[in-house]
Design a protein around this motif. Sequence first.
Motif, PDB file in Angstrom:
ATOM      1  N   VAL A 317      61.767  12.278  18.948  1.00 32.35           N
ATOM      2  CA  VAL A 317      62.246  11.313  20.052  1.00 32.35           C
ATOM      3  C   VAL A 317      63.436  11.452  20.066  1.00 32.35           C
ATOM      4  CG1 VAL A 317      62.054   9.156  21.287  1.00 32.35           C
ATOM      5  CG2 VAL A 317      60.226   9.980  19.920  1.00 32.35           C
ATOM      6  N   LEU A 318      63.929  11.945  21.371  1.00 34.54           N
ATOM      7  CA  LEU A 318      65.654  12.007  21.641  1.00 34.54           C
ATOM      8  C   LEU A 318      65.715  10.599  22.334  1.00 34.54           C
ATOM      9  CD1 LEU A 318      65.943  15.609  23.054  1.00 34.54           C
ATOM     10  CD2 LEU A 318      66.461  14.709  20.475  1.00 34.54           C
ATOM     11  N   ARG A 319      65.213  10.072  23.402  1.00 38.17           N
ATOM     12  CA  ARG A 319      65.428   9.075  23.997  1.00 38.17           C
ATOM     13  C   ARG A 319      64.387   8.700  24.793  1.00 38.17           C
ATOM     14  NH1 ARG A 319      68.757   9.877  29.644  1.00 38.17           N
ATOM     15  NH2 ARG A 319      68.245  11.823  30.078  1.00 38.17           N
ATOM     16  N   ARG A 320      64.438   7.231  25.057  1.00 34.76           N
ATOM     17  CA  ARG A 320      63.360   6.721  26.139  1.00 34.76           C
ATOM     18  C   ARG A 320      63.701   6.971  27.455  1.00 34.76           C
ATOM     19  NH1 ARG A 320      60.777   1.767  27.242  1.00 34.76           N
ATOM     20  NH2 ARG A 320      59.948   1.866  29.263  1.00 34.76           N
ATOM     21  N   ARG A 321      62.961   7.240  28.547  1.00 34.66           N
ATOM     22  CA  ARG A 321      63.394   7.394  29.794  1.00 34.66           C
ATOM     23  C   ARG A 321      63.062   6.416  30.892  1.00 34.66           C
ATOM     24  NH1 ARG A 321      64.831  12.406  31.660  1.00 34.66           N
ATOM     25  NH2 ARG A 321      65.665  11.110  33.508  1.00 34.66           N
ATOM     26  N   ALA A 322      63.648   4.974  30.504  1.00 33.72           N
ATOM     27  CA  ALA A 322      63.223   4.011  31.182  1.00 33.72           C
ATOM     28  C   ALA A 322      63.961   4.113  32.791  1.00 33.72           C
ATOM     29  CB  ALA A 322      64.167   2.690  30.382  1.00 33.72           C
ATOM     30  N   ASP A 323      64.793   5.033  33.030  1.00 31.43           N
ATOM     31  CA  ASP A 323      65.239   5.395  34.224  1.00 31.43           C
ATOM     32  C   ASP A 323      64.139   5.855  35.112  1.00 31.43           C
ATOM     33  OD1 ASP A 323      65.608   7.475  32.609  1.00 31.43           O
ATOM     34  OD2 ASP A 323      66.479   8.851  34.153  1.00 31.43           O
ATOM     35  N   LEU A 324      62.969   6.455  34.740  1.00 32.95           N
ATOM     36  CA  LEU A 324      61.905   7.114  35.344  1.00 32.95           C
ATOM     37  C   LEU A 324      60.717   5.924  35.268  1.00 32.95           C
ATOM     38  CD1 LEU A 324      61.901  10.713  34.117  1.00 32.95           C
ATOM     39  CD2 LEU A 324      63.002   9.787  36.163  1.00 32.95           C
ATOM     40  N   ASP A 325      60.694   5.412  34.231  1.00 40.07           N
ATOM     41  CA  ASP A 325      59.303   4.894  33.885  1.00 40.07           C
ATOM     42  C   ASP A 325      59.382   3.304  34.313  1.00 40.07           C
ATOM     43  OD1 ASP A 325      60.132   3.326  31.660  1.00 40.07           O
ATOM     44  OD2 ASP A 325      59.451   5.025  30.449  1.00 40.07           O
TER      45      ASP A 325
END
Length: 328
Positions: A317-325
Motif C-alpha cells: 500500500v502506497l497511500r489511501r486515496r481519501a481525495d477520491l473516495d
Amino acid sequence: MPLHDPFVVADDTTRTYHLYTSNDPAVSGVEGTGTMVYRSTDLRDWTRPVVVFRTADQPGIWASDGAWAPEVHAWDGRYYLFTTLHDENKPLEVPPANRWGTPFRLPNHMRGTITAVSDSLTGPFTVVDPARPTPPENLMTLDGTLYVDPSGQPWMVYAHEWLQTVDGTMEAIRLAPDLTRTIGEPVFLFKASDASWLTEQIPGGVPHQLAPYITDGPQLYRTPDDSLLMLWSTYEKNVAGDDGTISGGYVQTYAVSGSGDLTGPWEQRRPLVREDSGHGMLFRTFDGQLTMIVHRPFEKARGKLYDMEFAGSELRVLRRRADLDGGG
C-alpha cells in the motif's frame, strides 16, 4: 455510493471506469435482485448506476437471491459477468464431519456463482445456464473469479464456504473455452487457517477450533517476477469479552504462489488493510497507477481506494486515496 464487493473495469476505448456491485433499488431505481454499474471518467464523480443484470429477467433461473460479488471480464470478443446466487429453499446435505472432528453444524443450501454474457459492458447480461451454478452444485461456493493460465486455459477460482467446510478453502475448476461449462473436478488451492496470523490475538489455552475460518473474494494477478498473487479476504480472530467469545474484523490480505502456478504452493502474507475492510480487487488507472478498491465497513459498505505497487512478488500500500473516495 452504497456498494459491496466492488469490481472495476477500466475501459480504454471509452476512457471510462465501470464499477460493478449488487443492485440497490434505492439507488438505481430498479427493483429486483441483480447487478448495477456506476460509471466515471475520473474515479471521483460517478453517474447514477444502471442495472445490467436481473434474475427476474432470466427465465427458469435456479435462484433469485444474492447477486453478490459481481465482476465482468472481456473474453473472446464478449463480456462475461460472474455473480453469486443462492436459494435457501434448496438444501444441501450437511457433511458428516469437519476437519476439527467437532459437532459444529450449520444448514447448507444451494449457493454458487453463475456466468452471464453480453456484448456490452452495460448489458443486458443473459445467464449461460439457468439450471445451475457454474461450480459443482453440491458445493456451497461463492465469489467466483476468472483466471487464465499461461497456456490460455480459463479457470473459475472460488471460495468454498466455511458454512460447509468450517475451515473455508480456495478452489479452482477448469472452464470450457467459451466459459459455458466446467471441465474435470475442483482443485484445492489453500485453506483459510493456512494464514497463521489469523489467531495471533487469541491467548494460549483459549479454544478457537470451533470458530469458522472464512475464505472470501479471490482475485488473481501476475506479479513482475512472474509469481502469481491472490487477493483474498477473511476475518481476523480475537477474544471478545470474559466469556471467551471469538470475534474479529474483516481484513484484506493476499497469498503468493512463487512457482507462478495456480496450484501453488501458496504462501500467506500479512493483511494489507484492516479496519473492517475487504473484498478488494486491483486495476490500473488510465495514467497507469496500480489501484486497489475495497469496501468498508462490511455493513453499509462504501468503496475505499488505495494506490498500490508491486515489489517483486509482494504487494504494498502506497497511500489511501481519501481525495477520491470521500474519506471515512
